[in-house]
Design a protein around this motif. Structure first.
Motif, mmCIF file in Angstrom:
data_model
loop_
_atom_site.group_PDB
_atom_site.id
_atom_site.type_symbol
_atom_site.label_atom_id
_atom_site.label_comp_id
_atom_site.label_asym_id
_atom_site.label_seq_id
_atom_site.Cartn_x
_atom_site.Cartn_y
_atom_site.Cartn_z
ATOM 1 N N SER A 85 13.986 4.217 -5.736
ATOM 2 C CA SER A 85 12.964 4.707 -4.814
ATOM 3 C C SER A 85 11.687 5.033 -5.587
ATOM 4 O O SER A 85 11.706 5.257 -6.790
ATOM 5 N N ALA A 86 10.565 5.053 -4.878
ATOM 6 C CA ALA A 86 9.299 5.425 -5.507
ATOM 7 C C ALA A 86 9.148 6.946 -5.569
ATOM 8 O O ALA A 86 8.154 7.451 -6.064
ATOM 9 N N LEU A 87 10.130 7.655 -5.026
ATOM 10 C CA LEU A 87 10.018 9.108 -4.911
ATOM 11 C C LEU A 87 10.944 9.838 -5.870
ATOM 12 O O LEU A 87 11.956 9.296 -6.307
ATOM 13 N N THR A 99 5.616 11.187 -5.575
ATOM 14 C CA THR A 99 5.789 9.787 -5.976
ATOM 15 C C THR A 99 5.919 9.748 -7.502
ATOM 16 O O THR A 99 5.329 10.557 -8.210
#
Lengths: 234, 239, 234
Positions: A53-55, A68
């Motif tokens: 994930s980008a998170l 992020t």
């Protein structure tokens, strides 16, 4: 439902604009304790990592925050860069409004209305193509005159300058003479002569309750404002 | 307290009429105008007794209903066929249906609103990213023409005062105009309303005078007669 | 890097407080086109679903927005207690519906349909950025025209104006109106206790008509609306 628990924390971290403390999370999550919350956040982070994930969740200011990953900041900066170029500041908007209504207008005249220096704002508005130079005033020093552009019209979704609401309409829009209309309605009602309409049982006491309040209908403020607008800036 | 909240449910005369039609279980195309008018008046009466504000639109609707009621009593003009004859209720019914269309749509989009409010989006994190590059001035999203207007109003409100600024203020009170009206009876026993106001140039003075007049009528100091609609209004002093 | 592509989109959607259009995403993503973006968003949504995430991407206001799933709203509401705007009132919704379907439209036209003055409501809708001025009508007096904004779409969670529910046909309008009757809540009249108020001319027949079904005073629709307002958030 262990799984649901993770999702509740995820949704809370997502929706919050500030870092959330463990105590805050505990107060919302039923039957939770420090340990279970810490574990959940750890699980969430592992899940993000595994699924690419980008998170991620970081610990900050005694709390947790969903952010992020660093490597995507270059893209996000592009998002905001483009966006702030499309935006107006409050002083910018005020100056633009004055130009729109008073054009063609010199900087001196704008400053007279705004009471502050407008150099920076005018420069920005020119750069943004919302205004342009519209000639020179025939006066000592021949100062530059400014006016709005076609892009201005497009930006605000109107066809031509005549479509700009008039000052009087602005006042009406912003204030609305509701109180005034209401007081007139009350009087109209009283004057209906209920007997003729076939209403027979209204007692005098009630009628007296409908008596008008004696205050002048249009406040003086209102009146002054009107005059103000009419005599505004030469 | 409770009733106040409840009575507001009728947003306007159309709401009340639709309610009455539904309650009486009658066909909207064949409204028993007599009954409905009576019930409409009863409702207004309740509002009055409760000292609730009655919007002018309700009063206007009473006039419309009375007018339709009167026209329904007239015999159909001779020589006009059934097809040519227009029911006096037609226009009202069409407006009711038109209104109902949007009322129903409003109920539907209200469902959209409820649903959407359950989905939370992010607050902007722009400030964290842009801190170094832009000034602290607040930036505006989606500026509309209305925002432009607000900005203009603010600028004009905050405009430095011009020293030789002249303000013509009209100081006029109901008390003053009450006196003015009563003075008119010094030499006349009756006056015409048109004479009373025809020298007045400012709308506000006419309005205040009119209010003073209503006030005097209410206090039973004056009586007012009119022979027919739009005829001169004669004002007399009650002694 | 196909995978990275998804993450960039995810990070952009996460960082933005407004829905992002395809064009906006294209301008930031190198070598992308409409199709690849649409596919990526679809993949992301599938990924969220599969991994049991609290998040999803919705299509709204001609763009995409990352939001929390409906079922977590009860928890997030606790986070935002007392911090958000109220739901629209019935007059607000009615007027907004008229504007949405009939735009551009003048105040007079709205008032003709609603049968009541709309000054106050229009002002509120303008202030909430749900409607905007959309020019002037070419008619005597050149009244201002109003239309809905992009935020209107976002607020109601619809993608564009075509997605508004269809207006009902006449016969549909007239039948089966339980909802409508409820919303007009007759209890109002019952609560008044006409006898006590000194109304004596209501005939028994009428009185029985005024009597209410004994349902709770506030219909469920109303009740829900109230609750929503209490726990609301933006």
């Amino acid at each position: 439902m262990k799984n649901d628990y993770l999702q509740i924390i995820e949704s809370l971290l997502f929706a919050s604009d500030l870092p959330l403390t463990i105590n805050k999370l505990k107060s919302i999550l039923p039957q939770s304790d420090n340990k279970s919350i810490k574990n959940s956040i750890k699980s969430l982070n592992e899940k993000y990592k595994k699924s690419g994930s980008a998170l991620e969740i970081i610990e900050v200011a005694n709390g947790y925050q969903l952010v992020t990953r660093e490597e995507y900041s270059i893209y996000i900066q592009q998002l905001f860069k483009g966006r702030s170029a499309n935006k107006l500041t409050v002083p910018g908007l005020e100056t633009l409004a004055i130009i729109a209504y008073e054009q063609p207008i010199t900087k001196i005249q704008m400053e007279h209305i705004r009471g502050v220096n407008v150099d920076g704002v005018v420069k920005t508005l020119l750069e943004r193509n919302l205004i342009s130079i519209a000639g020179r005033e025939k006066a000592p020093g021949n100062p530059l005159l400014y006016g709005t552009t076609n892009f201005f019209l497009e930006y605000f979704g109107i066809n031509n300058l005549k479509d700009l609401p008039k000052l009087k309409e602005i006042d009406e829009l912003l204030k609305g003479d509701e109180e005034f209309l209401k007081s007139l309605d009350q009087i109209a009602l009283q004057q209906l002569e209920p007997e003729k309409l076939g209403i027979t049982n209204i007692k005098p006491e009630n009628q007296s309750e409908l008596e008008l309040n004696q205050s002048p209908i249009v406040s003086q403020v209102e009146e002054e404002r009107k005059n103000d607008n009419e005599n505004k800036t030469e | 307290m409770t009733y106040k909240i409840k009575l507001e449910i009728f947003e306007g005369p159309f709401d009340l009429l639709l309610f009455l039609i539904k309650k009486n279980e009658v066909d909207i195309y064949d409204i028993p105008i007599h009954e409905v008018t009576d019930q409409f008046l009863e409702y207004i009466e309740l509002m009055k007794i409760l000292d609730l504000e009655i919007a002018g639109e309700f009063i206007e609707m009473v006039a419309i209903l009375m007018n339709i009621k009167a026209r329904m009593l007239l015999p159909k003009p001779i020589g006009i066929s059934d097809e040519e004859y227009e029911d006096p209720r037609t226009e009202l019914v069409e407006r009711l249906i038109e209104y109902k269309k949007f009322k129903d749509a409003a109920l539907e989009i209200s469902g959209f609103e409820s649903k959407r409010r359950k989905l939370y989006s992010r607050k902007s994190i722009e400030k964290y990213f842009m801190k170094k590059e832009i000034s602290t001035e607040e930036y505006l999203n989606d500026v509309t023409l209305f925002d432009l207007l607000l900005a203009l109003k603010k600028a004009l409100d905050n405009m430095p005062k011009i020293t030789e600024h002249r303000v013509t203020r009209i100081d006029i009170t109901i008390e003053q105009q009450t006196e003015f009206i009563l003075n008119q009876f010094a030499s006349n026993s009756a006056i015409l309303f048109s004479d009373l106001i025809n020298k007045m140039k400012e709308k506000i003075i006419i309005i205040v005078t009119f209010m003073a007049l209503l006030d005097l009528i209410n206090k039973r100091q004056l009586s007012v007669r009119q022979s027919e609609n739009f005829d001169e209004i004669r004002i007399k002093l009650i002694s």
